[in-house]
Motif scaffolding. Structure first.
Motif, PDB file in Angstrom:
ATOM      1  N   HIS A  50      -9.491   3.589   2.913  1.00  0.00           N
ATOM      2  CA  HIS A  50     -10.538   4.690   3.128  1.00  0.00           C
ATOM      3  C   HIS A  50      -9.920   5.818   4.010  1.00  0.00           C
ATOM      4  O   HIS A  50      -9.282   5.432   5.211  1.00  0.00           O
ATOM      5  CB  HIS A  50     -11.982   4.501   3.681  1.00  0.00           C
ATOM      6  CG  HIS A  50     -12.875   5.467   3.933  1.00  0.00           C
ATOM      7  ND1 HIS A  50     -13.314   6.410   2.918  1.00  0.00           N
ATOM      8  CD2 HIS A  50     -13.242   5.913   5.189  1.00  0.00           C
ATOM      9  CE1 HIS A  50     -14.045   7.215   3.478  1.00  0.00           C
ATOM     10  NE2 HIS A  50     -14.129   7.191   4.871  1.00  0.00           N
ATOM     11  N   THR A  53       0.708   2.776  -3.282  1.00  0.00           N
ATOM     12  CA  THR A  53      -0.321   2.708  -4.531  1.00  0.00           C
ATOM     13  C   THR A  53      -1.663   2.159  -3.975  1.00  0.00           C
ATOM     14  O   THR A  53      -2.280   1.507  -4.833  1.00  0.00           O
ATOM     15  CB  THR A  53       0.475   1.676  -5.339  1.00  0.00           C
ATOM     16  OG1 THR A  53       0.654   0.437  -4.929  1.00  0.00           O
ATOM     17  CG2 THR A  53       1.758   2.462  -5.800  1.00  0.00           C
ATOM     18  N   ARG A  54      -2.138   2.505  -2.692  1.00  0.00           N
ATOM     19  CA  ARG A  54      -3.315   1.912  -2.200  1.00  0.00           C
ATOM     20  C   ARG A  54      -4.303   2.660  -2.501  1.00  0.00           C
ATOM     21  O   ARG A  54      -4.529   3.809  -2.499  1.00  0.00           O
ATOM     22  CB  ARG A  54      -3.204   1.893  -0.803  1.00  0.00           C
ATOM     23  CG  ARG A  54      -1.934   0.907  -0.369  1.00  0.00           C
ATOM     24  CD  ARG A  54      -2.299  -0.454  -0.516  1.00  0.00           C
ATOM     25  NE  ARG A  54      -3.266  -1.017   0.238  1.00  0.00           N
ATOM     26  CZ  ARG A  54      -3.282  -1.424   1.683  1.00  0.00           C
ATOM     27  NH1 ARG A  54      -2.251  -1.275   2.309  1.00  0.00           N
ATOM     28  NH2 ARG A  54      -4.356  -1.811   2.115  1.00  0.00           N
ATOM     29  N   THR A  55      -5.296   2.136  -3.184  1.00  0.00           N
ATOM     30  CA  THR A  55      -6.835   2.911  -3.541  1.00  0.00           C
ATOM     31  C   THR A  55      -7.978   1.980  -2.644  1.00  0.00           C
ATOM     32  O   THR A  55      -9.212   2.580  -2.870  1.00  0.00           O
ATOM     33  CB  THR A  55      -7.007   2.802  -4.920  1.00  0.00           C
ATOM     34  OG1 THR A  55      -7.124   1.092  -5.664  1.00  0.00           O
ATOM     35  CG2 THR A  55      -5.926   3.392  -5.720  1.00  0.00           C
ATOM     36  N   ASP A  56      -7.490   0.983  -2.127  1.00  0.00           N
ATOM     37  CA  ASP A  56      -8.737   0.338  -1.173  1.00  0.00           C
ATOM     38  C   ASP A  56      -8.702   0.894   0.281  1.00  0.00           C
ATOM     39  O   ASP A  56      -9.699   0.492   1.135  1.00  0.00           O
ATOM     40  CB  ASP A  56      -8.275  -1.103  -1.188  1.00  0.00           C
ATOM     41  CG  ASP A  56      -7.241  -1.383  -0.355  1.00  0.00           C
ATOM     42  OD1 ASP A  56      -5.925  -0.668  -0.694  1.00  0.00           O
ATOM     43  OD2 ASP A  56      -6.880  -2.365   0.251  1.00  0.00           O
ATOM     44  N   ALA A  88      -1.369   3.640  -8.940  1.00  0.00           N
ATOM     45  CA  ALA A  88      -1.743   2.444  -9.015  1.00  0.00           C
ATOM     46  C   ALA A  88      -1.722   1.726 -10.239  1.00  0.00           C
ATOM     47  O   ALA A  88      -1.494   2.155 -11.379  1.00  0.00           O
ATOM     48  CB  ALA A  88      -3.194   2.309  -8.639  1.00  0.00           C
ATOM     49  N   ALA A 119      -2.373   8.448  -4.917  1.00  0.00           N
ATOM     50  CA  ALA A 119      -2.456   6.945  -5.068  1.00  0.00           C
ATOM     51  C   ALA A 119      -2.974   6.424  -6.328  1.00  0.00           C
ATOM     52  O   ALA A 119      -2.731   5.403  -6.812  1.00  0.00           O
ATOM     53  CB  ALA A 119      -3.559   6.607  -3.747  1.00  0.00           C
ATOM     54  N   SER A 120      -4.444   6.734  -6.701  1.00  0.00           N
ATOM     55  CA  SER A 120      -4.904   6.629  -7.966  1.00  0.00           C
ATOM     56  C   SER A 120      -3.818   6.645  -9.036  1.00  0.00           C
ATOM     57  O   SER A 120      -3.850   5.897  -9.968  1.00  0.00           O
ATOM     58  CB  SER A 120      -6.038   7.412  -8.205  1.00  0.00           C
ATOM     59  OG  SER A 120      -7.052   7.155  -7.246  1.00  0.00           O
ATOM     60  N   ASN A 155      -5.535  10.952  -1.997  1.00  0.00           N
ATOM     61  CA  ASN A 155      -6.216   9.804  -2.831  1.00  0.00           C
ATOM     62  C   ASN A 155      -5.850   9.891  -4.270  1.00  0.00           C
ATOM     63  O   ASN A 155      -5.775   9.164  -5.029  1.00  0.00           O
ATOM     64  CB  ASN A 155      -7.759  10.201  -2.727  1.00  0.00           C
ATOM     65  CG  ASN A 155      -8.037   9.466  -1.398  1.00  0.00           C
ATOM     66  OD1 ASN A 155      -7.783   8.300  -0.955  1.00  0.00           O
ATOM     67  ND2 ASN A 155      -8.926  10.113  -0.682  1.00  0.00           N
TER      68      ASN A 155
END
Length: 369
Positions: free
Chosen positions: A235, A230-233, A220, A216-217, A213
């Motif tokens: 879960h 680069t996914r932050t959406d 982004a 990825a942040s 996580n």
């Protein structure tokens, strides 16, 4: 000359079919015998027909030269071809091969040159794969360390001991990964060491997911063709049963497995999708069964046997999910390599939705009864 290697290859120095019926020595000996027979025959014809000796000599020389020219061309033509192929190899073109259509010493030499070209081509491919693997694996700890330092610089996080410990952990992992990934050059020799130890699965996997996580942040909004998501959406959900589960494995190698499986699952997840990492006790003491499940389009069954090959990016024509660029095709290959080192198994399993990959680690060997 051809750009495709032969489908079969005999060992260097091994005669064609195990025998050499038409060696160069035999051909040269036959040339001398034929020249003598021609000269003798013409002399006998001259004696019976009263033909002048000078005409017989001229005819004998012409016939001998024609036969010699034919034999010489059959010997020098393949040498010219070999010279052309050798020059191509010296310039870094390992795709060209010599025709192996002779049953003499030159045919054996052609086979040796082709074997050498095959080995050089394989070594060059392994070198490029090693560089790609190193770049792929170093990206994660570097991005994590960058995220921590940027947060400190921007005032989002304070430079307290906890934050510095996180940065130190990433730095240490970066150093370990340098040593780990260079071991890929010795992969085929089977001499890569495993540093197995017993560890608690829940806190270990929780740290892996937290790092995913964080990375990825950090990525982004940064455009790069790196192949990392680069996914932050999406879960990430962790399910470990029982909570006190322990396993015996090399944590660094398992980190490679889980991180790459998560990265692959997140990249192919739909918007606001869910990736689940499950851990269960295996059949042996300290064995472990890991499962990574996403909600993406899944993998066609025909591709199951190929997705763990290096540089294989599957049959999907376009990546799924925002922020996915399709990857480099190395993550799953590295995961399989790490699992194989443990003597475990990795593969795609049936799933009602998305892709489901199961990893089995053997743990302690079975005790003899």
């Amino acid at each position: 000359m051809t750009n495709e290697g032969p489908t079969s290859r005999r060992s260097p120095g091994e005669p064609w079919g195990g025998v050499r019926p038409f060696s160069i020595k035999t051909k040269l000996g036959a040339l001398v015998v034929i020249a003598v027979l021609i000269t003798t025959g013409l002399m006998m014809i001259a004696m019976r027909t009263a033909t002048e000796l000078r005409f017989i000599t001229v005819f004998s020389m012409i016939a001998t030269l024609l036969i010699t020219q034919f034999v010489a061309h059959s010997l020098t033509a393949p040498l010219d071809e070999m010279n052309t192929v050798a020059r191509s190899i010296s310039r870094g073109d390992y795709t060209r091969r010599v025709r192996e259509n002779r049953r003499d010493e030159l045919g054996d030499l052609a086979g040796t040159i082709n074997v050498m070209a095959d080995e050089l081509e394989a070594q060059e491919r392994q070198r490029k794969e090693l560089v790609a693997n190193v770049s792929h694996e170093l990206r994660t700890p570097i991005a994590g360390l960058r995220a921590v330092l940027e947060n400190v610089v921007d005032g989002v996080s304070a430079a307290d001991p906890e934050t510095m410990r996180t940065a130190l952990k990433q730095t240490e992992r970066l150093g370990r990964l340098v040593e780990t990934l260079l071991d890929l050059s010795r992969l085929d020799n089977g001499v890569v060491p495993l540093k197995t130890r017993r560890f608690e699965v829940w806190p270990y996997l929780s740290g892996v997911l937290k790092e995913a996580n964080m990375v990825a942040s950090a990525r982004a909004g940064i455009a790069s063709g790196s192949g990392s998501h680069t996914r932050t959406d999406v879960h990430l959900h962790l399910d470990v049963t029982p909570p006190e589960l322990t396993a015996l494995a090399d944590p660094e190698r398992i980190h490679q497995v889980v991180a790459n499986l998560i990265d692959n699952a997140v990249k192919h997840s739909p918007a606001h999708g869910r990736v689940t990492v499950k851990a269960r006790r295996g059949s042996r003491p300290e064995s472990l069964e890991l499962e990574v499940l996403d909600e993406g389009p899944g993998i066609p069954k025909a591709q199951w046997a190929h997705i763990f090959e290096r540089f294989n990016r599957g049959a999907v024509s376009s990546p799924h999910g925002p922020g996915s660029d399709g990857g480099t095709g190395l993550g799953l290959a590295i995961a399989r390599w790490a699992v194989d080192l443990h003597g475990g198994r990795i593969g795609v399993a049936e799933s009602d939705r998305g892709c489901r990959i199961i990893v089995t680690l053997p743990g302690l060997p079975s005790m003899p009864s």
